[in-house]
Enzyme design. Structure first.
Site, PDB file in Angstrom:
ATOM      1  CD  GLU A 144      32.367 124.534  68.187  1.00 21.23           C
ATOM      2  OE1 GLU A 144      32.471 123.412  68.588  1.00 21.23           O
ATOM      3  OE2 GLU A 144      32.349 125.413  69.044  1.00 21.23           O
ATOM      4  CE1 TYR A 151      28.718 121.244  70.444  1.00 21.33           C
ATOM      5  CE2 TYR A 151      30.180 120.626  68.779  1.00 21.33           C
ATOM      6  CZ  TYR A 151      30.058 121.275  69.738  1.00 21.33           C
ATOM      7  OH  TYR A 151      30.754 122.326  70.395  1.00 21.33           O
ATOM      8  CG  ASP A 210      30.157 119.076  73.778  1.00 21.42           C
ATOM      9  OD1 ASP A 210      29.509 118.896  74.847  1.00 21.42           O
ATOM     10  OD2 ASP A 210      31.204 119.683  73.700  1.00 21.42           O
TER      11      ASP A 210
END
Ligand code: SF4
Length: 363
Positions: free
Chosen positions: A43, A126, A144
């Site tokens: 991520e 997020y 996102d």
């Protein structure tokens, strides 16, 4: 709670998305794990980065640091060196800090709960939602750029995605849609749908399973949504670098905190307020103050380097007959080219090094 109508109803929106995902999803390494450390790596590396560009970095980091414990034991230089070329270097630095936090606060066990994740450095809403849902099926909706776009277009939300009210509307809608779904599956499905089908430019509306009930498609607003408030002004800067090469020794400098590329290594630099050439008397004066009155200078190459909020015009100059007072310029050092290669550099510096210094230091 805000409610949005669509022809199929909410259940169909999610069902169609998941159906689409099962057929179209890409086989990406971080999809085959529930290890929160591996998901965190992917991520952070993929933020503001295309999958094709981020994938080799993800593999490199996992090879070098197979566990958070190994990551936490790395030096900042090691991390920045692996990160080199990916941009947004503060992410690499923050990751090291986060890995150390996980060692201290969680005894090396990477947390999976949203409330614990959100307290770690470099992990925002997020990322905490992504890690907690992918690793532990916690019901936290991700938001996102891809998700904002799909929701704005499909549900016809005309609030800016970066306004306070817009953020609230999108967050509430996203969270309402994930209820009663398998969170890891639904979150991945909507993100992948935004990345592959409902793309920013030229989305594949013609073969889209949501076309019939999509607000943007049916109201000719595909190219209008999502809305975004105007960006902050981009700052322009002019970096003039000086290449002092003596046999295999080169002059280098470590960048200071509080500016771009902090703690990374570049060359002696004079920053000017505009383009500076060798016919500019003030510029020549500054060069002589740094490198002595007998210095000879020639222009080598110019590059334009884009950052998020800055455009940096980089001009490299070669030096001859230079003298430098290291007592006065304590931030400048002389190292071998071999040692220089092992240090972390901004991309514009490593590109220059590879092109002009690594194999043929004849400038
Ligand atoms: S029809 Fe087009 S705009 Fe609407 S969800 Fe599908 S791809 Fe996106």
């Amino acid at each position: 709670m805000i409610s949005f109508d669509c022809i199929f109803g909410e259940m169909s929106f999610q069902t169609e998305l998941i159906k689409w995902y099962k057929i179209n999803k890409r086989d990406l390494p971080w999809r085959n794990t529930t290890d929160p450390y591996v998901i965190w790596l992917s991520e952070i590396i993929l933020q503001q980065t295309r999958v094709e560009q981020g994938l080799p970095y993800f593999n490199k980091f996992l090879e070098n640091f197979s566990t958070v414990k190994r990551f936490a034991a790395a030096s900042e230089n090691e991390v920045l060196k692996l990160w080199q070329g990916l941009g947004y270097y503060s992410r690499g630095r923050n990751m090291l800090f986060t890995a150390k936090q996980v060692m201290e606060l969680h005894d090396g066990k990477f947390p999976t709960a949203y409330e614990q994740l959100i307290k770690l450095k470099g992990i925002g809403d997020y990322t905490a939602a992504a890690i907690s849902s992918f690793s532990n099926d916690e019901s936290k909706a991700v938001l996102d750029g891809n998700v904002f776009r799909v929701l704005a277009r499909y549900f016809g939300i005309e609030e800016a995605i970066n306004s306070t009210i817009g953020k609230k509307i999108f967050a509430e809608l996203a969270q309402s849609l994930i209820e009663d779904q398998k969170p890891s599956l639904y979150n991945q499905a909507i993100m992948e749908f935004g990345a592959l089908q409902c793309k920013p430019k030229s989305p594949h509306c013609n073969d889209c399973p949501l076309q019939l009930s999509c607000f943007a498609y049916n109201n000719d607003k595909v190219n209008v949504l999502p809305l975004k408030l105007k960006k902050v002004k981009v700052r322009e800067r002019w970096f003039n670098y000086f290449i002092g090469l003596n046999d295999d020794q080169i002059l280098i400098k470590q960048r200071k905190p509080g500016d771009v590329w902090q703690q990374m290594y570049d060359f002696p630099l004079i920053e000017t307020n505009n383009v500076a050439g060798l016919d500019d008397i003030d510029f020549i004066d500054d060069i002589k103050k740094m490198f002595g009155n007998n210095v000879k200078i020639r222009s080598l190459v110019q590059k334009k380097h884009m950052l998020t909020h800055q455009i940096i015009y980089v001009h490299f100059f070669g030096l001859e007959n230079y003298m430098i007072n290291f007592n006065l310029h304590t931030d400048i050092k002389s190292v071998t080219l071999e040692d220089f290669a092992t240090l972390p550099h901004p991309k514009v510096i490593s590109d220059f090094f590879e092109l002009y210094l690594q194999n043929k230091p004849n400038i």
